[in-house]
Design a protein around this motif. Sequence first.
Motif, PDB file in Angstrom:
ATOM      1  N   ALA A  47       0.831  -1.209   0.000  1.00 45.47           N
ATOM      2  CA  ALA A  47       0.000   0.000   0.000  1.00 45.47           C
ATOM      3  C   ALA A  47       0.861   1.253   0.000  1.00 45.47           C
ATOM      4  O   ALA A  47       0.566   2.223  -0.714  1.00 45.47           O
ATOM      5  CB  ALA A  47      -0.943  -0.009   1.204  1.00 45.47           C
ATOM      6  N   LEU A  48       1.944   1.234   0.786  1.00 43.60           N
ATOM      7  CA  LEU A  48       2.837   2.397   0.797  1.00 43.60           C
ATOM      8  C   LEU A  48       3.529   2.581  -0.545  1.00 43.60           C
ATOM      9  O   LEU A  48       3.685   3.719  -1.013  1.00 43.60           O
ATOM     10  CB  LEU A  48       3.878   2.244   1.911  1.00 43.60           C
ATOM     11  CG  LEU A  48       3.358   2.435   3.333  1.00 43.60           C
ATOM     12  CD1 LEU A  48       4.434   2.069   4.344  1.00 43.60           C
ATOM     13  CD2 LEU A  48       2.881   3.857   3.542  1.00 43.60           C
ATOM     14  N   ASP A  49       3.936   1.495  -1.174  1.00 39.54           N
ATOM     15  CA  ASP A  49       4.553   1.596  -2.501  1.00 39.54           C
ATOM     16  C   ASP A  49       3.575   2.177  -3.519  1.00 39.54           C
ATOM     17  O   ASP A  49       3.939   3.029  -4.328  1.00 39.54           O
ATOM     18  CB  ASP A  49       5.051   0.228  -2.969  1.00 39.54           C
ATOM     19  CG  ASP A  49       6.272  -0.245  -2.191  1.00 39.54           C
ATOM     20  OD1 ASP A  49       6.920   0.588  -1.528  1.00 39.54           O
ATOM     21  OD2 ASP A  49       6.561  -1.463  -2.250  1.00 39.54           O
ATOM     22  N   GLU A  50       2.319   1.722  -3.463  1.00 40.35           N
ATOM     23  CA  GLU A  50       1.307   2.243  -4.386  1.00 40.35           C
ATOM     24  C   GLU A  50       1.039   3.722  -4.110  1.00 40.35           C
ATOM     25  O   GLU A  50       0.870   4.509  -5.044  1.00 40.35           O
ATOM     26  CB  GLU A  50       0.022   1.428  -4.271  1.00 40.35           C
ATOM     27  CG  GLU A  50       0.144   0.027  -4.825  1.00 40.35           C
ATOM     28  CD  GLU A  50      -1.105  -0.817  -4.603  1.00 40.35           C
ATOM     29  OE1 GLU A  50      -2.124  -0.281  -4.111  1.00 40.35           O
ATOM     30  OE2 GLU A  50      -1.048  -2.018  -4.917  1.00 40.35           O
ATOM     31  N   LEU A  51       1.018   4.100  -2.849  1.00 43.20           N
ATOM     32  CA  LEU A  51       0.806   5.503  -2.501  1.00 43.20           C
ATOM     33  C   LEU A  51       1.963   6.357  -3.000  1.00 43.20           C
ATOM     34  O   LEU A  51       1.749   7.435  -3.572  1.00 43.20           O
ATOM     35  CB  LEU A  51       0.647   5.653  -0.986  1.00 43.20           C
ATOM     36  CG  LEU A  51       0.426   7.066  -0.459  1.00 43.20           C
ATOM     37  CD1 LEU A  51      -0.857   7.657  -1.037  1.00 43.20           C
ATOM     38  CD2 LEU A  51       0.375   7.062   1.054  1.00 43.20           C
ATOM     39  N   ARG A  52       3.173   5.889  -2.800  1.00 45.77           N
ATOM     40  CA  ARG A  52       4.337   6.633  -3.301  1.00 45.77           C
ATOM     41  C   ARG A  52       4.290   6.763  -4.817  1.00 45.77           C
ATOM     42  O   ARG A  52       4.602   7.822  -5.365  1.00 45.77           O
ATOM     43  CB  ARG A  52       5.628   5.929  -2.873  1.00 45.77           C
ATOM     44  CG  ARG A  52       5.962   6.113  -1.416  1.00 45.77           C
ATOM     45  CD  ARG A  52       7.332   5.524  -1.080  1.00 45.77           C
ATOM     46  NE  ARG A  52       7.527   5.534   0.353  1.00 45.77           N
ATOM     47  CZ  ARG A  52       7.570   4.446   1.114  1.00 45.77           C
ATOM     48  NH1 ARG A  52       7.450   3.244   0.578  1.00 45.77           N
ATOM     49  NH2 ARG A  52       7.751   4.543   2.412  1.00 45.77           N
ATOM     50  N   ALA A  53       3.903   5.681  -5.491  1.00 49.21           N
ATOM     51  CA  ALA A  53       3.821   5.724  -6.952  1.00 49.21           C
ATOM     52  C   ALA A  53       2.750   6.712  -7.409  1.00 49.21           C
ATOM     53  O   ALA A  53       2.957   7.462  -8.367  1.00 49.21           O
ATOM     54  CB  ALA A  53       3.534   4.334  -7.499  1.00 49.21           C
ATOM     55  N   SER A  54       1.610   6.730  -6.719  1.00 42.11           N
ATOM     56  CA  SER A  54       0.555   7.665  -7.124  1.00 42.11           C
ATOM     57  C   SER A  54       0.960   9.104  -6.825  1.00 42.11           C
ATOM     58  O   SER A  54       0.641  10.007  -7.584  1.00 42.11           O
ATOM     59  CB  SER A  54      -0.759   7.318  -6.432  1.00 42.11           C
ATOM     60  OG  SER A  54      -0.702   7.609  -5.049  1.00 42.11           O
ATOM     61  N   ARG A  55       1.680   9.311  -5.727  1.00 40.68           N
ATOM     62  CA  ARG A  55       2.158  10.663  -5.417  1.00 40.68           C
ATOM     63  C   ARG A  55       3.214  11.106  -6.413  1.00 40.68           C
ATOM     64  O   ARG A  55       3.307  12.290  -6.734  1.00 40.68           O
ATOM     65  CB  ARG A  55       2.718  10.725  -4.007  1.00 40.68           C
ATOM     66  CG  ARG A  55       1.652  10.752  -2.948  1.00 40.68           C
ATOM     67  CD  ARG A  55       2.264  10.998  -1.598  1.00 40.68           C
ATOM     68  NE  ARG A  55       1.221  11.110  -0.588  1.00 40.68           N
ATOM     69  CZ  ARG A  55       1.457  11.186   0.701  1.00 40.68           C
ATOM     70  NH1 ARG A  55       2.692  11.169   1.144  1.00 40.68           N
ATOM     71  NH2 ARG A  55       0.464  11.288   1.547  1.00 40.68           N
ATOM     72  N   ALA A  56       4.019  10.181  -6.883  1.00 39.76           N
ATOM     73  CA  ALA A  56       5.038  10.527  -7.873  1.00 39.76           C
ATOM     74  C   ALA A  56       4.368  11.034  -9.150  1.00 39.76           C
ATOM     75  O   ALA A  56       4.855  11.952  -9.790  1.00 39.76           O
ATOM     76  CB  ALA A  56       5.913   9.319  -8.171  1.00 39.76           C
ATOM     77  N   GLY A  57       3.228  10.452  -9.497  1.00 38.05           N
ATOM     78  CA  GLY A  57       2.485  10.905 -10.671  1.00 38.05           C
ATOM     79  C   GLY A  57       1.879  12.276 -10.466  1.00 38.05           C
ATOM     80  O   GLY A  57       1.787  13.073 -11.387  1.00 38.05           O
ATOM     81  N   ILE A  58       1.489  12.579  -9.253  1.00 41.64           N
ATOM     82  CA  ILE A  58       0.866  13.872  -8.960  1.00 41.64           C
ATOM     83  C   ILE A  58       1.895  14.984  -8.989  1.00 41.64           C
ATOM     84  O   ILE A  58       1.634  16.086  -9.467  1.00 41.64           O
ATOM     85  CB  ILE A  58       0.164  13.833  -7.577  1.00 41.64           C
ATOM     86  CG1 ILE A  58      -1.034  12.901  -7.641  1.00 41.64           C
ATOM     87  CG2 ILE A  58      -0.263  15.215  -7.140  1.00 41.64           C
ATOM     88  CD1 ILE A  58      -1.687  12.646  -6.298  1.00 41.64           C
TER      89      ILE A  58
END
Length: 71
Positions: A47-58
Motif C-alpha cells: 500500500a505504501l509503494d502504491e501511494l508513493r507511486a501515485s504521489r510521484a504521478g501527482i
Amino acid sequence: MSAALEERLVELETRLAFQEHAVSELSDALAEARLELARNDALLRRALDELRASRAGITADPADEPPPPHY
C-alpha cells in the motif's frame, strides 16, 4: 511409596500435562500471530509503494499532462 506421596506425584504429573498443553497452544497462537503480522507487513508495504507511486504521478510536471477533454 506412601499413598500421600503417590497422590502428590499424580497431581504434579497432571499439572505438568496441562501446562505442556497450554504451552503448546500458546506456541501455536504465537506462530499464527507471526504469520498474520508478516502478511499485514507485506500488505502495508504494498500500500505504501502504491501511494508513493501515485504521489510521484501527482508531483510530475503539469506541462507533461495531456490537455483536458474539452479542448
